[in-house]
Design a protein around this motif. Structure first.
Motif, PDB file in Angstrom:
ATOM      1  N   VAL A  95      31.481  29.228  -1.090  1.00  0.00           N
ATOM      2  CA  VAL A  95      32.566  29.983  -0.472  1.00  0.00           C
ATOM      3  C   VAL A  95      32.415  30.038   1.040  1.00  0.00           C
ATOM      4  CG1 VAL A  95      33.711  32.223  -0.380  1.00  0.00           C
ATOM      5  CG2 VAL A  95      32.915  31.320  -2.564  1.00  0.00           C
ATOM      6  N   LEU A  96      31.196  30.431   1.521  1.00  0.00           N
ATOM      7  CA  LEU A  96      31.013  30.558   2.970  1.00  0.00           C
ATOM      8  C   LEU A  96      31.181  29.215   3.690  1.00  0.00           C
ATOM      9  CD1 LEU A  96      28.063  33.135   3.099  1.00  0.00           C
ATOM     10  CD2 LEU A  96      30.499  33.545   3.425  1.00  0.00           C
ATOM     11  N   PRO A  97      30.617  28.106   3.166  1.00  0.00           N
ATOM     12  CA  PRO A  97      30.896  26.813   3.835  1.00  0.00           C
ATOM     13  C   PRO A  97      32.377  26.421   3.769  1.00  0.00           C
ATOM     14  CG  PRO A  97      28.937  26.638   2.498  1.00  0.00           C
ATOM     15  CD  PRO A  97      29.543  27.967   2.172  1.00  0.00           C
ATOM     16  N   ALA A  98      33.019  26.730   2.652  1.00  0.00           N
ATOM     17  CA  ALA A  98      34.444  26.386   2.562  1.00  0.00           C
ATOM     18  C   ALA A  98      35.269  27.187   3.553  1.00  0.00           C
ATOM     19  CB  ALA A  98      34.942  26.639   1.129  1.00  0.00           C
ATOM     20  N   LEU A  99      34.963  28.492   3.707  1.00  0.00           N
ATOM     21  CA  LEU A  99      35.666  29.303   4.694  1.00  0.00           C
ATOM     22  C   LEU A  99      35.440  28.789   6.108  1.00  0.00           C
ATOM     23  CD1 LEU A  99      35.057  32.916   3.305  1.00  0.00           C
ATOM     24  CD2 LEU A  99      37.202  31.614   3.311  1.00  0.00           C
ATOM     25  N   ALA A 100      34.178  28.404   6.378  1.00  0.00           N
ATOM     26  CA  ALA A 100      33.889  27.869   7.717  1.00  0.00           C
ATOM     27  C   ALA A 100      34.655  26.577   7.970  1.00  0.00           C
ATOM     28  CB  ALA A 100      32.379  27.636   7.849  1.00  0.00           C
ATOM     29  N   VAL A 101      34.673  25.681   6.953  1.00  0.00           N
ATOM     30  CA  VAL A 101      35.432  24.426   7.111  1.00  0.00           C
ATOM     31  C   VAL A 101      36.910  24.720   7.301  1.00  0.00           C
ATOM     32  CG1 VAL A 101      36.122  22.325   5.910  1.00  0.00           C
ATOM     33  CG2 VAL A 101      33.740  23.047   5.872  1.00  0.00           C
ATOM     34  N   TRP A 102      37.458  25.719   6.549  1.00  0.00           N
ATOM     35  CA  TRP A 102      38.881  26.053   6.687  1.00  0.00           C
ATOM     36  C   TRP A 102      39.217  26.594   8.073  1.00  0.00           C
ATOM     37  CZ3 TRP A 102      43.503  25.532   4.620  1.00  0.00           C
ATOM     38  CH2 TRP A 102      44.522  26.422   5.000  1.00  0.00           C
ATOM     39  N   HIS A 103      38.395  27.549   8.572  1.00  0.00           N
ATOM     40  CA  HIS A 103      38.693  28.172   9.849  1.00  0.00           C
ATOM     41  C   HIS A 103      38.392  27.239  11.017  1.00  0.00           C
ATOM     42  CE1 HIS A 103      39.755  32.122   8.356  1.00  0.00           C
ATOM     43  NE2 HIS A 103      38.659  32.145   7.593  1.00  0.00           N
ATOM     44  N   ARG A 104      37.347  26.418  10.898  1.00  0.00           N
ATOM     45  CA  ARG A 104      36.922  25.603  12.041  1.00  0.00           C
ATOM     46  C   ARG A 104      37.564  24.225  12.069  1.00  0.00           C
ATOM     47  NH1 ARG A 104      34.877  29.444  15.329  1.00  0.00           N
ATOM     48  NH2 ARG A 104      33.398  30.773  14.173  1.00  0.00           N
ATOM     49  N   VAL A 105      37.944  23.704  10.901  1.00  0.00           N
ATOM     50  CA  VAL A 105      38.416  22.306  10.849  1.00  0.00           C
ATOM     51  C   VAL A 105      39.858  22.216  10.329  1.00  0.00           C
ATOM     52  CG1 VAL A 105      37.978  20.007   9.889  1.00  0.00           C
ATOM     53  CG2 VAL A 105      36.049  21.495  10.520  1.00  0.00           C
ATOM     54  N   LEU A 106      40.074  22.712   9.104  1.00  0.00           N
ATOM     55  CA  LEU A 106      41.358  22.465   8.441  1.00  0.00           C
ATOM     56  C   LEU A 106      42.509  23.202   9.113  1.00  0.00           C
ATOM     57  CD1 LEU A 106      40.256  22.598   4.687  1.00  0.00           C
ATOM     58  CD2 LEU A 106      40.627  20.592   6.134  1.00  0.00           C
ATOM     59  N   ALA A 107      42.289  24.470   9.523  1.00  0.00           N
ATOM     60  CA  ALA A 107      43.381  25.213  10.151  1.00  0.00           C
ATOM     61  C   ALA A 107      43.830  24.569  11.468  1.00  0.00           C
ATOM     62  CB  ALA A 107      42.950  26.671  10.371  1.00  0.00           C
ATOM     63  N   PRO A 108      42.902  24.226  12.396  1.00  0.00           N
ATOM     64  CA  PRO A 108      43.373  23.536  13.618  1.00  0.00           C
ATOM     65  C   PRO A 108      44.056  22.208  13.325  1.00  0.00           C
ATOM     66  CG  PRO A 108      41.174  24.419  13.939  1.00  0.00           C
ATOM     67  CD  PRO A 108      41.476  24.561  12.481  1.00  0.00           C
ATOM     68  N   VAL A 109      43.444  21.442  12.399  1.00  0.00           N
ATOM     69  CA  VAL A 109      44.078  20.153  12.062  1.00  0.00           C
ATOM     70  C   VAL A 109      45.455  20.380  11.458  1.00  0.00           C
ATOM     71  CG1 VAL A 109      43.866  18.128  10.580  1.00  0.00           C
ATOM     72  CG2 VAL A 109      41.871  18.963  11.814  1.00  0.00           C
ATOM     73  N   LEU A 129      48.968  18.946  12.769  1.00  0.00           N
ATOM     74  CA  LEU A 129      49.854  18.166  11.895  1.00  0.00           C
ATOM     75  C   LEU A 129      51.223  18.816  11.757  1.00  0.00           C
ATOM     76  CD1 LEU A 129      47.372  17.137   9.042  1.00  0.00           C
ATOM     77  CD2 LEU A 129      48.265  15.707  10.901  1.00  0.00           C
ATOM     78  N   ALA A 130      51.285  20.170  11.738  1.00  0.00           N
ATOM     79  CA  ALA A 130      52.583  20.847  11.667  1.00  0.00           C
ATOM     80  C   ALA A 130      53.412  20.560  12.908  1.00  0.00           C
ATOM     81  CB  ALA A 130      52.366  22.355  11.504  1.00  0.00           C
ATOM     82  N   VAL A 131      52.719  20.599  14.103  1.00  0.00           N
ATOM     83  CA  VAL A 131      53.455  20.287  15.336  1.00  0.00           C
ATOM     84  C   VAL A 131      53.970  18.860  15.296  1.00  0.00           C
ATOM     85  CG1 VAL A 131      53.215  20.043  17.829  1.00  0.00           C
ATOM     86  CG2 VAL A 131      52.228  22.021  16.668  1.00  0.00           C
ATOM     87  N   VAL A 132      53.101  17.948  14.840  1.00  0.00           N
ATOM     88  CA  VAL A 132      53.517  16.535  14.771  1.00  0.00           C
ATOM     89  C   VAL A 132      54.682  16.353  13.800  1.00  0.00           C
ATOM     90  CG1 VAL A 132      52.751  14.231  14.099  1.00  0.00           C
ATOM     91  CG2 VAL A 132      51.250  15.693  15.458  1.00  0.00           C
ATOM     92  N   ALA A 133      54.595  17.030  12.628  1.00  0.00           N
ATOM     93  CA  ALA A 133      55.670  16.897  11.641  1.00  0.00           C
ATOM     94  C   ALA A 133      56.973  17.475  12.164  1.00  0.00           C
ATOM     95  CB  ALA A 133      55.262  17.614  10.347  1.00  0.00           C
ATOM     96  N   ARG A 134      56.883  18.627  12.883  1.00  0.00           N
ATOM     97  CA  ARG A 134      58.102  19.215  13.443  1.00  0.00           C
ATOM     98  C   ARG A 134      58.729  18.283  14.467  1.00  0.00           C
ATOM     99  NH1 ARG A 134      55.965  23.508  14.995  1.00  0.00           N
ATOM    100  NH2 ARG A 134      55.729  23.071  17.217  1.00  0.00           N
TER     101      ARG A 134
END
Length: 355
Positions: A203-217, A221-226
């Motif tokens: 859980v803790l590594p997944a949260l870190a990956v989500w907050h540090r990597v997936l959310a910015p990416v 990607l949302a800006v690019v798609a828009r």
């Protein structure tokens, strides 16, 4: 007498209304009149057309439909009911009465009624006493069976349940409860350890990956798609304008290449040629055909007249005398006046004025 109406004096403006109100009212009324007159004319035309349609088509059709309905549906079914179904029903009723009702009544009266009376006598005189005897025997057997079952089954079963099964069951329930508490404690400890291990390892590594990597990416990607969506929409609209312009150009090209030359050929070539053909060929041919028809009719009339004369000459040669054409009506002397003249003393046929 003067038939013309006297001229009315101009109506005075109502109190409280000035020249501005009148000046605005007149143009508004003119515009409303211009707009309402075509609508009213169209409405009147529709009313007249509807009345004409009602008088010429709908009303006669409405009058004819009931007669057609009676002729097609009512009269055939009435005739079928009156002349086929009713006689057939009467015949079937008579046949059913003769073949079913009368034999059934005779069977009930002469067979079933005596049998029923005999059955009632047998039930009252034989079966009822036998049933009473069997009921008494059954009641005694039932009482003995109940007493024997109570002594042999119920009393031993109650003693066995009270002194054997109940203590054994209580001891088994206590053992099962203790074993369940032990298993619950073991399972709770194992679950707590697994939860903490999974939280630390997953859980803790997944949260870190989500907050540090997936959310910015994801934001990128949302800006690019828009932006891509906006670009697609803009390109779609521009393509629509281009398509409209190209379609208009193609329409203009097709009109100039095909439609206008075809119209020019029809107007400048085919129409004059058709007029020439009509005036130079078709019309003379029609006149000639009509002349030939007239000549043919005249020749046929002359031939019929010749045949008629030849037949008359042949009849006169064979039979003698004058022909029908040469015969003249013979005038007979009559004492009555010829024609609708009124009688006078000179033309009377009385005995005093006879010659």
């Amino acid at each position: 007498m003067d038939l013309e109406k006297p001229a009315r004096p101009p109506a005075a403006a109502p109190a409280g209304e000035g020249c501005l109100v009148v000046a605005v009212r007149v143009p508004v009324r003119i515009v409303v009149l211009v707009l309402v007159v075509p609508v009213r004319m169209a409405w009147d035309a529709l009313v007249v057309a509807g009345r004409s349609l009602n008088d010429t088509l709908l009303r006669p059709l409405g009058r004819a439909l009931p007669w057609v309905g009676r002729a097609v549906f009512v009269w055939p079914f009435a005739g079928l009911w009156r002349y086929v179904l009713v006689p057939s029903g009467k015949g079937l009723a008579w046949l059913g009465k003769v073949l079913v009702v009368l034999p059934a009544v005779a069977l009930h009266r002469h067979v079933l009624t005596p049998l029923g009376r005999g059955a009632v006598w047998v039930y009252a005189r034989v079966l009822t006493p036998v049933g009473h005897v069997l009921a008494a025997i059954g009641a005694g057997v039932r009482t003995g069976a109940l007493w024997l079952g109570r002594c042999l089954v119920v009393v031993p079963s109650a003693w066995l349940y009270r002194w054997v099964l109940a203590p054994v069951g209580r001891a088994a329930v206590r053992c099962a409860k203790g074993l369940a508490r032990l298993v619950e404690t073991v399972v709770a400890g194992i679950g707590t350890g697994l939860y903490r291990g999974a939280r630390i390892l997953l859980v803790l590594p997944a949260l870190a990956v989500w907050h540090r990597v997936l959310a910015p990416v994801g934001r990128v990607l949302a800006v690019v798609a828009r932006e891509v969506g906006d670009a697609l929409g803009h390109a779609w609209r521009v393509a629509g304008y281009v398509s409209i312009a190209v379609g208009r150009r193609l329409g203009t090209l097709l009109r100039r290449v095909f439609v206008e030359p075809a119209r020019w050929v029809h107007r400048s070539v085919l129409t004059p040629v058709g007029h020439v053909v009509r005036d130079a060929v078709l019309r003379p041919l029609g006149d000639a055909a009509r002349a030939v028809g007239r000549a043919t009719r005249q020749a046929l009339a002359a031939a019929r007249a010749s045949v008629r004369r030849a037949r008359a000459d042949l009849r006169r040669t064979l039979l003698g005398g004058q022909t029908g054409a040469e015969r003249k009506p013979q005038l007979t002397h009559r004492r009555e006046p010829n024609g609708p003249r009124t009688r006078t003393l000179d033309g009377s046929t009385t005995a005093l004025t006879k010659d």
